[in-house]
Design a protein around this motif. Structure first.
Motif, mmCIF file in Angstrom:
data_model
loop_
_atom_site.group_PDB
_atom_site.id
_atom_site.type_symbol
_atom_site.label_atom_id
_atom_site.label_comp_id
_atom_site.label_asym_id
_atom_site.label_seq_id
_atom_site.Cartn_x
_atom_site.Cartn_y
_atom_site.Cartn_z
ATOM 1 N N ILE A 12 1.052 -1.039 0.085
ATOM 2 C CA ILE A 12 -0.145 0.011 -0.048
ATOM 3 C C ILE A 12 0.814 1.271 -0.022
ATOM 4 C CG2 ILE A 12 -1.623 1.401 1.489
ATOM 5 C CD1 ILE A 12 -2.718 -1.239 2.148
ATOM 6 N N ALA A 13 1.925 1.118 0.934
ATOM 7 C CA ALA A 13 2.705 2.426 0.944
ATOM 8 C C ALA A 13 3.520 2.814 -0.393
ATOM 9 C CB ALA A 13 3.750 2.226 1.919
ATOM 10 N N LEU A 14 3.837 1.521 -1.208
ATOM 11 C CA LEU A 14 4.475 1.470 -2.394
ATOM 12 C C LEU A 14 3.800 2.241 -3.384
ATOM 13 C CD1 LEU A 14 7.375 1.175 -4.055
ATOM 14 C CD2 LEU A 14 6.211 -0.940 -4.681
ATOM 15 N N VAL A 15 2.361 1.916 -3.491
ATOM 16 C CA VAL A 15 1.441 2.365 -4.407
ATOM 17 C C VAL A 15 1.171 3.826 -4.142
ATOM 18 C CG1 VAL A 15 -1.026 2.216 -5.300
ATOM 19 C CG2 VAL A 15 0.105 0.286 -4.955
ATOM 20 N N LEU A 16 1.253 4.307 -2.849
ATOM 21 C CA LEU A 16 1.084 5.606 -2.493
ATOM 22 C C LEU A 16 2.260 6.443 -3.004
ATOM 23 C CD1 LEU A 16 -0.619 5.348 0.809
ATOM 24 C CD2 LEU A 16 -1.775 5.957 -1.460
ATOM 25 N N ALA A 17 3.411 5.710 -2.883
ATOM 26 C CA ALA A 17 4.610 6.389 -3.267
ATOM 27 C C ALA A 17 4.888 6.520 -4.480
ATOM 28 C CB ALA A 17 5.875 5.565 -2.622
ATOM 29 N N PHE A 18 4.175 5.872 -5.456
ATOM 30 C CA PHE A 18 4.145 6.149 -7.049
ATOM 31 C C PHE A 18 3.514 7.532 -7.092
ATOM 32 C CE2 PHE A 18 4.929 1.539 -8.060
ATOM 33 C CZ PHE A 18 6.268 1.780 -8.351
ATOM 34 N N VAL A 19 2.344 7.885 -6.412
ATOM 35 C CA VAL A 19 1.726 9.274 -6.536
ATOM 36 C C VAL A 19 2.560 10.214 -5.967
ATOM 37 C CG1 VAL A 19 -0.455 10.439 -5.311
ATOM 38 C CG2 VAL A 19 -0.375 8.128 -5.998
ATOM 39 N N GLY A 20 3.505 10.061 -4.945
ATOM 40 C CA GLY A 20 4.402 11.090 -4.416
ATOM 41 C C GLY A 20 5.470 11.323 -5.449
ATOM 42 N N LEU A 21 5.661 10.504 -6.555
ATOM 43 C CA LEU A 21 6.843 10.807 -7.337
ATOM 44 C C LEU A 21 6.367 11.962 -8.617
ATOM 45 C CD1 LEU A 21 7.879 7.278 -8.365
ATOM 46 C CD2 LEU A 21 9.142 8.925 -6.785
ATOM 47 N N VAL A 22 5.004 12.226 -8.548
ATOM 48 C CA VAL A 22 4.514 13.119 -9.457
ATOM 49 C C VAL A 22 4.930 14.686 -8.914
ATOM 50 C CG1 VAL A 22 2.524 14.233 -10.288
ATOM 51 C CG2 VAL A 22 2.436 11.820 -10.114
ATOM 52 N N PRO A 23 5.391 15.486 -9.808
ATOM 53 C CA PRO A 23 5.732 16.697 -9.503
ATOM 54 C C PRO A 23 4.809 17.368 -8.786
ATOM 55 C CG PRO A 23 6.418 16.258 -11.702
ATOM 56 C CD PRO A 23 5.638 15.190 -11.212
ATOM 57 N N LEU A 24 5.270 18.141 -7.640
ATOM 58 C CA LEU A 24 4.153 18.971 -6.697
ATOM 59 C C LEU A 24 3.400 18.119 -5.772
ATOM 60 C CD1 LEU A 24 3.216 21.967 -9.106
ATOM 61 C CD2 LEU A 24 5.152 22.033 -7.426
ATOM 62 N N LEU A 25 3.567 16.643 -5.804
ATOM 63 C CA LEU A 25 2.788 15.942 -4.851
ATOM 64 C C LEU A 25 3.917 15.310 -3.867
ATOM 65 C CD1 LEU A 25 0.198 14.372 -6.863
ATOM 66 C CD2 LEU A 25 -0.197 16.023 -5.337
ATOM 67 N N GLY A 26 5.099 15.687 -3.996
ATOM 68 C CA GLY A 26 6.188 14.981 -3.029
ATOM 69 C C GLY A 26 5.944 15.113 -1.480
ATOM 70 N N TRP A 27 5.114 15.992 -1.171
ATOM 71 C CA TRP A 27 4.703 16.217 0.275
ATOM 72 C C TRP A 27 4.143 14.857 0.624
ATOM 73 C CZ3 TRP A 27 -0.402 15.920 1.153
ATOM 74 C CH2 TRP A 27 -1.238 15.955 0.045
ATOM 75 N N THR A 28 3.335 14.151 -0.171
ATOM 76 C CA THR A 28 2.628 13.066 0.266
ATOM 77 C C THR A 28 3.538 11.819 1.000
ATOM 78 O OG1 THR A 28 3.012 11.976 -2.095
ATOM 79 C CG2 THR A 28 0.659 13.325 -1.366
ATOM 80 N N ASN A 29 4.888 11.986 0.358
ATOM 81 C CA ASN A 29 5.993 11.095 0.971
ATOM 82 C C ASN A 29 5.994 11.202 2.487
ATOM 83 O OD1 ASN A 29 6.832 9.642 -1.271
ATOM 84 N ND2 ASN A 29 7.824 11.583 -2.242
ATOM 85 N N TRP A 30 5.675 12.404 2.909
ATOM 86 C CA TRP A 30 5.891 12.575 4.514
ATOM 87 C C TRP A 30 4.826 11.790 5.326
ATOM 88 C CZ3 TRP A 30 9.929 14.295 6.920
ATOM 89 C CH2 TRP A 30 10.734 15.169 5.988
ATOM 90 N N LEU A 31 3.720 11.577 4.489
ATOM 91 C CA LEU A 31 2.586 10.677 5.223
ATOM 92 C C LEU A 31 3.061 9.233 4.911
ATOM 93 C CD1 LEU A 31 -0.429 12.776 3.623
ATOM 94 C CD2 LEU A 31 0.583 12.963 5.762
ATOM 95 N N ILE A 32 3.695 8.918 3.803
ATOM 96 C CA ILE A 32 4.084 7.590 3.466
ATOM 97 C C ILE A 32 5.044 6.882 4.436
ATOM 98 C CG2 ILE A 32 4.715 5.884 1.834
ATOM 99 C CD1 ILE A 32 3.469 8.303 -0.252
#
Length: 73
Positions: A12-32
């Motif tokens: 689940i964290a890996l799938v969400l990490a792919f979302v965090g690879l999108v520019p301007l969505l890197g802040w989601t990595n703090w949640l992951i």
């Protein structure tokens, strides 16, 4: 059983990490990162350590992405 839970949480964290690879969505990595750390803790208490290592790799991917973006972007 804890290893299976660890692998599921890491997936689940890996799938969400792919979302965090999108520019301007890197802040989601703090949640992951805490999600992957929770998976690593489950992997730590299991007899097989593959789930723990998988979650550590996911945490490394997220940390690398945060490092590239300066921690925010």
């Amino acid at each position: 059983m804890a290893n299976i839970i660890s692998i599921l949480i890491g997936g689940i964290a890996l799938v969400l990490a792919f979302v965090g690879l999108v520019p301007l969505l890197g802040w989601t990595n703090w949640l992951i990162l805490p999600i992957a750390a929770l998976g690593a803790l489950f992997g730590l208490i299991s007899s097989s350590k593959s789930g723990m290592y998988f979650c550590i790799i996911v945490m490394g991917i997220c940390a690398f992405r945060l490092w590239i973006g300066g921690g925010i972007i």
